[in-house]
Design an enzyme around this catalytic site. Structure first.
Site, PDB file in Angstrom:
ATOM      1  N   HIS A 176       0.810  -1.220  -0.254  1.00  0.00           N
ATOM      2  CA  HIS A 176      -0.026  -0.023   0.125  1.00  0.00           C
ATOM      3  C   HIS A 176       0.889   1.166   0.107  1.00  0.00           C
ATOM      4  O   HIS A 176       0.451   2.213  -0.209  1.00  0.00           O
ATOM      5  CB  HIS A 176      -1.032  -0.060   1.305  1.00  0.00           C
ATOM      6  CG  HIS A 176      -0.289   0.308   2.453  1.00  0.00           C
ATOM      7  ND1 HIS A 176      -0.967   0.737   3.538  1.00  0.00           N
ATOM      8  CD2 HIS A 176       0.599  -0.313   3.024  1.00  0.00           C
ATOM      9  CE1 HIS A 176      -0.317   0.936   4.511  1.00  0.00           C
ATOM     10  NE2 HIS A 176       0.689   0.377   4.329  1.00  0.00           N
ATOM     11  N   HIS A 177       2.186   1.144   0.183  1.00  0.00           N
ATOM     12  CA  HIS A 177       3.028   2.443   0.002  1.00  0.00           C
ATOM     13  C   HIS A 177       3.207   2.622  -1.442  1.00  0.00           C
ATOM     14  O   HIS A 177       4.171   3.719  -1.716  1.00  0.00           O
ATOM     15  CB  HIS A 177       4.276   2.356   1.022  1.00  0.00           C
ATOM     16  CG  HIS A 177       3.895   2.435   2.546  1.00  0.00           C
ATOM     17  ND1 HIS A 177       3.154   3.445   3.198  1.00  0.00           N
ATOM     18  CD2 HIS A 177       4.245   1.525   3.608  1.00  0.00           C
ATOM     19  CE1 HIS A 177       3.100   3.217   4.137  1.00  0.00           C
ATOM     20  NE2 HIS A 177       3.512   2.272   4.680  1.00  0.00           N
ATOM     21  N   SER A 178       3.230   1.736  -2.199  1.00  0.00           N
ATOM     22  CA  SER A 178       3.926   1.536  -3.779  1.00  0.00           C
ATOM     23  C   SER A 178       3.214   2.469  -4.394  1.00  0.00           C
ATOM     24  O   SER A 178       2.052   2.265  -4.722  1.00  0.00           O
ATOM     25  CB  SER A 178       4.000   0.294  -4.203  1.00  0.00           C
ATOM     26  OG  SER A 178       4.409   0.167  -5.519  1.00  0.00           O
ATOM     27  N   HIS A 204      -0.448   5.359   6.893  1.00  0.00           N
ATOM     28  CA  HIS A 204      -1.381   5.879   5.823  1.00  0.00           C
ATOM     29  C   HIS A 204      -0.761   5.157   4.273  1.00  0.00           C
ATOM     30  O   HIS A 204       0.395   4.893   4.080  1.00  0.00           O
ATOM     31  CB  HIS A 204      -1.087   7.452   5.561  1.00  0.00           C
ATOM     32  CG  HIS A 204      -1.867   8.052   4.440  1.00  0.00           C
ATOM     33  ND1 HIS A 204      -1.317   8.817   3.454  1.00  0.00           N
ATOM     34  CD2 HIS A 204      -3.480   7.759   4.138  1.00  0.00           C
ATOM     35  CE1 HIS A 204      -2.304   9.114   2.588  1.00  0.00           C
ATOM     36  NE2 HIS A 204      -3.537   8.280   3.040  1.00  0.00           N
ATOM     37  N   ASP A 244      -0.222   5.697   1.454  1.00  0.00           N
ATOM     38  CA  ASP A 244       0.014   6.865   0.457  1.00  0.00           C
ATOM     39  C   ASP A 244       0.309   6.571  -1.055  1.00  0.00           C
ATOM     40  O   ASP A 244      -0.517   7.236  -1.790  1.00  0.00           O
ATOM     41  CB  ASP A 244       1.262   7.581   0.941  1.00  0.00           C
ATOM     42  CG  ASP A 244       2.416   6.801   0.903  1.00  0.00           C
ATOM     43  OD1 ASP A 244       2.557   5.813   1.335  1.00  0.00           O
ATOM     44  OD2 ASP A 244       3.666   7.314   0.728  1.00  0.00           O
TER      45      ASP A 244
END
Length: 668
Positions: free
Chosen positions: A263-265, A304, A306
């Protein structure tokens, strides 16, 4: 898109871990070419002990039950990668993934648990770093073993008839996958594969394998990383197939245990521990193959997402991609039009609960842009982004009020988004063109049992949160999405947090009410011990009826054979080699170089060349902080393992299973 297992079929028929006896016939998987295993090893204490040979066929009335380990040649390859012994890979012919020959009539009341053994192939391979640095690597293959123990605990508590299990060793080529390119463009998959291919040579020369500008404190690559990523894509494709295609027994809920997280990619930028965005890839595949029109991403990781939010903006057509997103050929066109229009595809809503003080909005390192992004709330232009920040609490009652008044807002906004979409959906042939799904970014690093090095700002959630949040997600899916829920493992980096969090999450997927007795500090400590490589079950007669011991045994039987091999290569070198072109930063990272893991207790290696005649900073003393746990290191003498009612099952002569007695007081 899925290719066949990258191993010979004769190897697939050998050395299968046995299925625990009480679960034979209770777990279903459509994997083909693997025989039923009906007997458990006589030595359950030793995970390396020889398994009892499988019977040639299943009796009538027993569904096929399979747990697929990595074949021997892949296990050997993982071991070589982890020890830094790079060997040329052997290209094997691809083949179409076969569909199951026999399928159950209805599995709509069950949750599919999907394992991806190839995820173990992404390993940290900088064997030249100091031992204390190796100990700080938290995103490691052992996370999947902790997840397996959580799976075993959920099955033990809820019952084997409520879950299906499948293990997948198929792969999908990143460079030929249209839904990966829809999310990441054409250039990024090729870049990743090229970097992984060159990693062994760089590592052998004591050089960083990641490009300058990447955050080497979080991100690492190895020769096996490509196999892990392509296995992840195959796993998320399979999850979508099982949930959206009724051919597979009408499964409506699926949990996928994979790594690295995603989910940070961003489209073309890795971040955190993430290299590709797993949840967005699954959404685009569902749209392309099954006509998904709307998707909800519910992200309950501590941090988060992002990258996930950034991709939502870009796919909405409201924001242009960076130039590097497209290939040189596309960028050379006068008005470059990508192969996939940015405003095409499903409408995606992103809903996140996270700690605003943690990565990527770390206190002292955050930028105004990142804080703004992690606080955005908007519903407009077919786009919905809603962020809620975690808050501290002191009592269960205080958390309950916090959840009711603050955290549940995510579901209200998701309903608003889906209700409006459903109302405005066009009608063709008397049917609305509306097909939605709920996708969970399931991170467990917000758990009360997470290490304090990761959860360093004192904000967390109780273990019961994961069950409650998941039940609310299933309720949302039942109302708008025909019950379709796909959950992908994201964060969670301590054995205690992952095992207890996955257990709670899977019970929530099946709608079970949570009991505080499921995750007392004593219970979680025992689950944590069960995740260790050399755990041995107690041999007392009382332990045989202990549900926690049975849960651990079951979970360990789901682990990949040989997966207890350390993720970090053993090294007798405790200091930095003199000639390597790196230096270490001892007292934290410089501005703009924050890392997701604890930056205060470990050095971060960079590409900076040490100045001639300058002493190495890595020789400086480093105070080693032991991570604190909420989970105690010793049993509280005043606390007893709770009694949980369970049922004993027995097998009839016709091969079916039945409950013969209820058992109470299954204490340690």
């Amino acid at each position: 898109m899925i290719t066949g297992p990258p191993v010979r079929q004769d190897i697939l028929e050998q050395n299968r871990p046995a299925i625990p006896e009480h679960l034979v016939g209770q777990l279903w998987t459509p994997s083909v070419g693997i025989r039923l295993q009906q007997e458990i090893s006589n030595d359950e204490q030793d995970t390396e002990a020889p398994r009892t040979p499988a019977k040639d066929g299943a009796e009538d009335g027993i569904s096929t039950a399979v747990v697929t380990p990595l074949p021997d040649d892949i296990l050997e390859r993982i071991s070589q990668l982890q020890l830094g012994e790079g060997q040329p890979t052997t290209e094997l012919p691809k083949e179409e993934f076969p569909k199951p020959a026999a399928l159950p009539a209805d599995n709509s009341n069950k949750t599919l648990l999907l394992l991806s053994p190839l995820s173990h192939m992404h390993v940290f391979s900088r064997k030249w770093v100091a031992k204390r640095y190796l100990a700080s690597i938290v995103e490691r293959p052992q996370r999947l073993n902790s997840s397996a123990v959580g799976i075993g605990a959920a099955i033990t508590l809820a019952g084997a008839d409520e879950y299906l299990l499948e293990s997948l060793v198929a792969t999908v080529d990143l460079e030929e996958c249209p839904h990966v390119m829809k999310v990441h463009g054409k250039r990024w998959p090729s870049t990743l594969k090229s970097l992984c291919k060159s990693a062994p040579n760089k590592l052998s020369e004591n050089k960083l394998e990641v490009p300058e500008g990447w955050n080497s404190g979080d991100i690492y690559l190895s020769e096996g990383t490509v196999s892990a990523l392509e296995g992840v894509v195959a796993a998320v494709e399979t999850a979508v197939d099982r949930v959206f295609d009724d051919t597979y027994g009408s499964v409506r809920r699926c949990f996928v245990s994979i790594r690295p997280p995603g989910h940070h990619s961003h489209p073309c930028t890795p971040s955190g521990f993430c290299l590709i965005n797993n949840v967005h890839v699954s959404i685009q595949y569902a749209a392309a193959k099954y006509g998904l029109t709307h998707a909800i991403i519910l992200d309950f990781d501590l941090h988060h997402g992002d990258g996930s939010q950034d991709i939502c903006w870009k796919l909405s057509g409201l924001e242009e991609y960076d130039d590097e997103f497209y290939t040189d050929e596309e960028n050379s066109q006068h008005e470059a039009v990508p192969e996939w229009p940015t405003n095409a595809g499903p409408k995606i809503g992103y809903f996140s609960l996270h700690d605003i003080n943690s990565f990527p909005t770390e206190v002292g390192y955050a930028t105004a842009e990142k804080i703004k992004n992690a606080s955005t709330c908007v519903i407009a232009h077919d786009l919905c982004i809603w962020n809620v920040h975690m808050e501290p609490y002191s009592t269960p009652e205080e958390f309950d009020e916090l959840y009711t008044n603050r955290y549940s807002e995510l579901f209200e906004r998701a309903k608003q988004f889906l209700r409006a979409a459903q109302t405005k959906a066009p009608i063709f042939d008397g049917k609305k063109e509306f097909k939605a799904g709920v996708f969970l970014s399931a991170g467990f690093d917000g758990s009360e049992f997470e290490d304090k090095g990761m959860q360093r700002h004192g904000v967390h959630v109780p273990t019961s949160f994961y069950s409650r949040f998941t039940r609310d997600a299933v309720t949302l899916a039942n109302e708008f999405c025909d019950g379709r829920v796909i959950s992908l493992l994201e964060g969670g980096y301590s054995d205690a947090a992952i095992a207890s969090g996955v257990m709670s999450h899977l019970l929530g997927l099946q709608g079970h009410e949570w009991s505080k007795e499921y995750a007392t500090s004593t219970v979680v400590r025992q689950l944590e011990m069960g995740c260790k490589p050399r755990w041995s079950a107690p041999k007392t007669a009382q332990a045989k009826d202990n549900w926690i011991v049975q849960a651990i045994k079951l979970g360990r039987s789901f682990r990949t054979a040989g997966s207890s091999v350390p993720s970090s290569p053993p090294s007798s070198t405790t200091s930095t080699p003199k000639n390597q072109q790196i230096s270490s930063v001892i007292n934290g990272t410089p501005a703009g170089r924050m890392v997701l893991r604890d930056r205060k207790s470990t050095p971060v290696y960079s590409h900076t060349q040490r100045a001639p005649g300058t002493a190495s900073k890595s020789s400086s003393p480093l105070v080693e902080r032991k991570p604190q746990r909420v989970c105690p290191t010793a049993l509280d003498q005043n606390e007893q393992t709770p009694a949980i009612s369970r049922h004993r099952m027995t097998q009839r002569e016709d091969g079916t299973w039945t409950i013969v007695e209820q058992m109470d007081n299954l204490n340690v």
